[in-house]
Structure formats: structure tokens, C-alpha cells
Design an enzyme around this catalytic site. Sequence first.
Site, short mmCIF file in Angstrom:
data_model
loop_
_atom_site.label_atom_id
_atom_site.label_comp_id
_atom_site.label_asym_id
_atom_site.label_seq_id
_atom_site.Cartn_x
_atom_site.Cartn_y
_atom_site.Cartn_z
CB SER A 25 -0.86 0.02 1.27
OG SER A 25 -1.90 -1.09 1.11
CD GLN A 178 -7.34 0.22 -3.12
OE1 GLN A 178 -7.84 -0.16 -4.22
NE2 GLN A 178 -6.48 -0.73 -2.72
CB SER A 204 -10.65 0.13 4.46
OG SER A 204 -11.43 -1.02 4.28
CG ASP A 324 -6.03 -6.16 2.02
OD1 ASP A 324 -6.96 -6.49 1.14
OD2 ASP A 324 -5.13 -5.37 1.55
CE LYS A 351 -10.44 -5.30 -0.25
NZ LYS A 351 -9.53 -4.17 -0.18
NE ARG A 399 -4.19 -8.76 0.69
CZ ARG A 399 -3.07 -8.64 0.88
NH1 ARG A 399 -2.11 -9.56 1.55
NH2 ARG A 399 -2.46 -7.47 0.44
#
Length: 445
Positions: A25, A178, A204, A324, A351, A399
Site C-alpha cells: 500500500s 481507495q 477501511s 485484507d 476485491k 491472499r
Amino acid sequence: MIIMKLKFKGCIELSGEVKAPSSKSYTHRAIILASLAKGRSLVFNPLLSEDTLATLSACNDLGANITNFGDYLEIEGVSGKISPDFEPLIADVKREPVINLANSGTSLRLLTSIAALGDKKVIFTGDESLQTRPMNDLLDALSQLGVKTESTDGKAPITVYPGFDGGEATISGNISSQFISSILISAPLTENGVNLEVLPEFVSKPYVDMTIDVMNNFSVNLKSQILEDNITKFTVSPQEYTSCEYIVEGDYSSSSYLLAACGIFGGELKILNLFKDSKQGDKIILDIIEKMGPTIIREDTYITIKSDGNLKAIPEIDLSDAPDLLITVAVLAALAEGTTKITGIGHTRFKETNRIASTCEELRKCGCNLEEFDDEIIIHGQTFDDNRDFTVSSHKDHRLAMAFSLINLKGYNITIEDGHVFNVSFPNFLDVMSEIGVELDLSYE
């Protein structure tokens, strides 16, 4: 294309001292802001993975001059004047203004606003997965700010036209932080600045705090305040990014797999380059694992974990600010004694995959007893089928591949198809796991 089937045999002893991978990030944000800045910046300790290299290449296309020296990047910025450069690969053959971002959703979200600051139209596209990710909320907010875009159903390919006046906009806070970071990063370079209201629920938020932290490092400041009804308002005046030397800190998201490995198998592990004062929301993984039984020792620049391998369930875990971590926490819960409810995860459906659905699907393949809801999962731990070999799909989600590989540390026999996708965020994942004592069992086709 070579496809890896990933499997860990287990290990005899899990211990050692390793350096945390650099933050994905922070690397994305540092590359972008250095590219927008006036002057030459040096970005030290960057994570060079598939996702961040997509951002690096795109910033080159948007006019920055970036030299990759491996352990650091030298970036000559555009002084706030985006001028996309699409030189033809072959003389006299016109090149379309297309930037392919592969699988990097972060690149797409952060760069869409920035492209509007330029003097030419830009088309962002990517792989099949990237083209499924909804961008409507960001595109709607940009439209309020004078930006013209074109897309089909709000998904890539997305055409961004030059012209970003600024002004006032509202955006939902419950889809992707984001989107908010994208507007904030570009806001100082607009003609009028931006007043952005984020409607609750603001999920987030620590990722937006990270964005603001990096903006501050490049000499841009903004104001934020909480209005009535829990609306967050950001005020960004016209400013200029200034070059600097920036050091990327270690990544708590990627380090979660190392911490989880030690928690699951048992042992003692020291992870360097994890900062106690980090703004990363995924730092909550330390609290989660500690509540499950292991001992966590927090120092200023590193973490030590000690575990006997016996995990206890936590009744409820809220991941609203750390999406995440979902798959890592789900695997930990599946191996722990007791029942765990994981909440605040509805936004993970947007995601790389629908992470709630894909996580539940693959855990069920292994016999795990769970209940799936729109915004939460209830996992009944230690219900895996002990008498079968399992093959699960990574769904091409980095992930999922890394988190599910850890299940074998408890003696199960699980193979992950498309296991190579860890390259997206943790390119040396296998090397680091081997370094701490994990035995690998890889096959290719």
C-alpha cells in the site's frame, strides 16, 4: 504459462528472524506521489511485486521518469503536469493511449482520478479479473468534480478524459477506501481544490490515513472533520507536491502469513521492519493472534511472536478497517478450538474475488463447518475432514493462496491450484517461508 501447485509439507521447527516484506500500500502511494511531485525523489525499500510494478509502469506512461535500481527507485516527477506519453513501439505505427494494469485494482482505483489531470485521454484496462471490479462510486464522484469518463457498467476498460476542475462531491464510504484516496491524491493539483464528503459507513479508514501520511511526506496537507450524522469531510486546497526521500515500511498484511504460520505450528519468530506506530489498519492482526493464545512482543521496529500451536477461538472479530486480513483470520479461526464470528467484511466482495464467497467455498471443500452471510462468516473451528487429501483453488487471489497454504502446518494435505499468484504482493513468499523452517512441496504444469 507455468502454473504452480502449492503445498507445504510442514516443518520440524519454526523459528528465526526475518525482515517483513515492504508495504504494498505504501509503495503504490509513494510511487504515485513521487511521480506527481516537483523534482527528483528517492523511494527506498519499495515492494517490487506484480501490482506495484503495474503502478510504476503506468506512472512512466503518464509522464514520470522512473529508474528502478532494485532496492530503491529514482523518480523524476511531472511537477503536477500530467502528460501521457504513448510513443509508438514501431515507427509510424500509432499507439492507442491504453494502460494495462494487469490484476492491480489498487493501481486502477488510485490512477483513474490522476489521469484526469493530464492533457490527453487515457484508457485503463487490465486482465479478466480487473475488468469485473465495480468503479461506479468513484466515477460518479469524479463526475461531480467535472471529470468526464466512459466505461461499460462502471468497469474497466475506463476512458478518462483530460479536465479536473475540482469543487464539491460526496461519495459512499462503504465500498472502497481507495476511491477516497484516489480523489484526495489528485485534489491538490486541481484548479479549485476539492471538498469531499464521505458518507457513513466509512470502512477501511486506516488506508485513507496512510494516504494522508504519504501526502504529508510530499509536502501536501489537508483538513478533515466529522460532520453531523457521522459524515467525514475532507478539504484539500490547491497545492504542489514536493520531492523527497521516502522509506517504505514493512507490511502487516503480508506479515500476517508469517505471524499466522508461527501461531498455527508453534515456535518463536522475530519479524523486523514492523513499526509499532504504523498507521496500517492491518496491525490489528497482532491483537487478533494474541487473543487466540500466542504471546506477542511489540518493539519500536520489530515484532516477536511465541506460540505453542494451540489456538483458541475469539467469539467475534470485526475486520471493517482491515479487509485484507479476512482470509488469514478465517484460516486461523478454522484451526482454532471454538467458534468465531468474523464481521464487517461485506466490502471484501469487491476485491480480487468475492472474498467471502471464495473463502467459504474453499474452506467447505476441506470439510470446515461454517455459515456464510452478506457481511459476516461464522466458522466452527477444528471441523476439517482429517481423512482426505484436498485440492483447493486460489481463485487467482494472492491472499487466498498464501493463507490456505498454512493449513498444512497442522498436518493436513491440501494442494492449492494456481498457487503462483503470491507474486502479486509477496514475491519472495516461498523463500521467506523456507527460511523460517517450512518445507515446500511444489509441482508445475
